[in-house]
Design an enzyme around this catalytic site. Structure first.
Site, PDB file in Angstrom:
ATOM      1  N   ARG A 210     -26.995 -11.343  -1.780  1.00  0.00           N
ATOM      2  CA  ARG A 210     -27.257 -10.300  -0.780  1.00  0.00           C
ATOM      3  C   ARG A 210     -28.379  -9.386  -1.245  1.00  0.00           C
ATOM      4  NH1 ARG A 210     -21.745  -9.382   2.449  1.00  0.00           N
ATOM      5  NH2 ARG A 210     -21.156 -11.576   2.331  1.00  0.00           N
ATOM      6  N   GLU A 212     -29.124  -6.461  -0.940  1.00  0.00           N
ATOM      7  CA  GLU A 212     -28.788  -5.053  -0.725  1.00  0.00           C
ATOM      8  C   GLU A 212     -29.814  -4.216  -1.475  1.00  0.00           C
ATOM      9  OE1 GLU A 212     -25.437  -4.523   0.498  1.00  0.00           O
ATOM     10  OE2 GLU A 212     -24.325  -6.278  -0.185  1.00  0.00           O
ATOM     11  N   ARG A 218     -20.553  -0.689  -6.551  1.00  0.00           N
ATOM     12  CA  ARG A 218     -19.703  -1.753  -6.028  1.00  0.00           C
ATOM     13  C   ARG A 218     -20.470  -2.891  -5.348  1.00  0.00           C
ATOM     14  NH1 ARG A 218     -20.106   2.079  -2.562  1.00  0.00           N
ATOM     15  NH2 ARG A 218     -19.859   1.307  -0.455  1.00  0.00           N
ATOM     16  N   HIS A 219     -21.778  -2.874  -5.482  1.00  0.00           N
ATOM     17  CA  HIS A 219     -22.589  -3.965  -4.920  1.00  0.00           C
ATOM     18  C   HIS A 219     -23.404  -4.665  -5.995  1.00  0.00           C
ATOM     19  CE1 HIS A 219     -21.919  -1.668  -1.145  1.00  0.00           C
ATOM     20  NE2 HIS A 219     -21.902  -2.876  -0.623  1.00  0.00           N
ATOM     21  N   GLU A 349     -13.499  -2.014  -0.607  1.00  0.00           N
ATOM     22  CA  GLU A 349     -13.178  -3.211   0.173  1.00  0.00           C
ATOM     23  C   GLU A 349     -13.148  -4.424  -0.748  1.00  0.00           C
ATOM     24  OE1 GLU A 349     -15.761  -4.083   3.647  1.00  0.00           O
ATOM     25  OE2 GLU A 349     -15.570  -6.179   3.033  1.00  0.00           O
ATOM     26  N   SER A 352     -12.757  -9.358   3.552  1.00  0.00           N
ATOM     27  CA  SER A 352     -12.849  -9.245   5.010  1.00  0.00           C
ATOM     28  C   SER A 352     -12.432 -10.572   5.603  1.00  0.00           C
ATOM     29  CB  SER A 352     -14.291  -8.964   5.442  1.00  0.00           C
ATOM     30  OG  SER A 352     -14.614  -7.618   5.269  1.00  0.00           O
ATOM     31  N   ARG A 400     -15.082  -7.589  -7.173  1.00  0.00           N
ATOM     32  CA  ARG A 400     -14.392  -6.411  -6.606  1.00  0.00           C
ATOM     33  C   ARG A 400     -12.913  -6.446  -6.979  1.00  0.00           C
ATOM     34  NH1 ARG A 400     -16.886  -4.487  -1.443  1.00  0.00           N
ATOM     35  NH2 ARG A 400     -19.083  -4.230  -2.026  1.00  0.00           N
TER      36      ARG A 400
END
Ligand code: ATP
Ligand code: MG
Length: 426
Positions: A210, A212, A218-219, A349, A352, A400
């Site tokens: 990703r 980001e 947290r990423h 999180e 999902s 995570r």
């Protein structure tokens, strides 16, 4: 022999051990070497009177973190950390370490994260850091075992793809001959195709990429995702699998990684299932006690912190507004609400998931409604035209999960070689 195979009862026995020189303490007439191997520590004791002179003199000068092999005799000794020591006959230096070290392996001098990550090979020698990855290995093993027991098969889907999973912008473009290609951000579309292929229950443990932009705790730009997809079930069916899986992982870690939990000074408790479930709308009410957020808006970090403080532990947020979830989620009859959920730990999180839209016409509408082009999803949509069963699934972030379980303040602690906004080496 490994350090854990030796006990005071082996008093008088000959042993061979090997490892790193953790510490050398030279008291003049007596030298102690603390030897570290993959299981723990051993005390090598060299009384000047007993040891051959050359061995003694060489031993006191061995640099820390050198790799040595020791042959000697076990001696019961109550004052030694393990209740015994080893009196060496020979000490062979297999590989000498340079000094000074780029990083301390003993916990005496703290180092900042960047220095640690730049010297990760040595950072990982520290028992507390090592313990995280020993536990991570168990976590992955337990997940695999659990999913196999539940009848899932493991699949490998491509990481080089031509379309964004969600049409988002968080993609890394790569150069792929004369075509445009990307690193996959999720196995989502491919695991759904596996439902059309008739596998019914699949899982994948693999990297997701990703782009980001923001550097958060947290990423990561490369993370590990545990994905499942399952036919003839709905969102509730896969939520049950997820909570049972989490409880199983905690139980296994408690049972099999006690030593590492102790090193990390952690008291782990197996979470009780079922986990609390709270709808997005009820979550919003809690947040609204401190802050106004309109219905339909995503819960940002601040909102999740309010919620995490109120609920705590592991819980599900369900029934998310359709407009903030991807095109592939199925909605309830009230189309504003989707059959989706997030698994949370406090404000973080972990996963999902959702029941997916398996009806072709609806799916195409959803794609268009998100402003995306059905043509670019043709490889995916094709699988929905010739018999696609109803199905559901989730994606769980491995790092995570480790963060939550081991109370790590930064997700980078859960990755051997983290990739973030500024780091692509080592
Ligand atoms: P967030 O909102 O926290 O950025 P997300 O909703 O974008 O996450 P999903 O697309 O739902 O993430 O991915 C499923 C799971 O994969 C997440 O719940 C999370 O555990 C993990 N994950 C996603 N992106 C990252 C990332 N950049 N770094 C680490 N883990 C991630
Ligand atoms: Mg998510």
């Amino acid at each position: 022999m490994r350090s854990t195979e030796i006990t005071p009862e082996k008093d008088g026995e000959q042993v061979k051990v090997a490892g790193w020189v953790h510490e050398v303490r030279d008291l003049g007439g007596l030298v102690f070497i603390v030897l570290r191997d993959r299981e723990g520590f051993l005390q090598i004791t060299l009384p000047k009177k007993v040891i051959e002179r050359e061995t003694f003199n060489r031993a006191r000068k061995i640099s820390r973190e050198s790799v040595i092999k020791v042959e000697g005799v076990v001696k019961k000794e109550e004052k030694a950390p393990n209740g015994f020591e080893i009196i060496p006959k020979t000490i062979e230096v297999l590989n000498e370490s340079l000094a000074p070290l780029p990083l301390e392996v003993t916990e005496k001098v703290p180092a900042d994260l960047d220095t640690r990550l730049d010297n990760r090979f040595i950072d990982l020698r520290r028992p507390k850091i090592n313990a995280i990855f020993r536990i991570k290995s168990q976590v992955v093993r337990s997940i695999r075992e659990f999913l196999y027991e539940e009848g899932f098969i493991e699949v490998q889907t491509p990481k080089i793809v031509s379309t964004a999973t969600e049409g988002g912008t968080e993609l890394f473009p790569i150069s792929y001959f004369e075509k445009e290609a990307f690193l996959n951000q999720s196995p989502q579309l491919y695991k759904q195709i596996m439902m059309s292929a008739g596998f019914e229950k699949v899982f994948e443990i693999g990297p997701i990429f990703r782009a980001e932009e923001h550097n958060t705790t947290r990423h990561l730009n490369e993370a590990t995702s545990i994905d499942i997809e399952m036919s003839f079930t709905d969102h509730e069916g896969v939520m049950k699998i997820l909570e049972r899986l989490i409880a199983r992982v905690y139980a296994d870690v408690l049972e099999k990684c006690g030593k590492f939990l102790q090193i990390l000074e952690l008291n782990l408790e197996v979470p009780k299932i079922p986990f609390p479930r709270i709808s997005y709308s009820s979550a919003l009410e809690i947040v609204r006690r401190s802050r106004e957020i309109p219905w339909g808006e995503d819960l940002d970090l601040q909102a999740l912190k309010i919620l995490g403080a109120e609920i705590g532990g592991l819980y599900f947020i369900t029934d998310w507004p359709t407009k903030i979830k991807p095109f592939y989620v199925m909605t309830f009859e009230d189309e504003r609400i989707s059959k989706s959920f997030d698994l949370m730990h406090g404000y973080i999180e972990l996963a999902s998931g959702a029941q997916r839209e398996h009806r072709y016409e609806r799916l195409v509408e959803n794609i268009k409604a998100k402003g995306l082009h059905p043509e670019s999803f043709e490889f995916y949509l094709k699988a929905f035209r010739y018999g696609m069963p109803p199905h559901a699934g989730w994606g769980l972030g491995l790092e995570r999960l480790l963060m939550a379980m081991l109370n790590l303040g930064n997700i980078r602690e859960a990755m051997l070689f983290p990739r973030d906004r500024t780091r692509i080496s080592p």
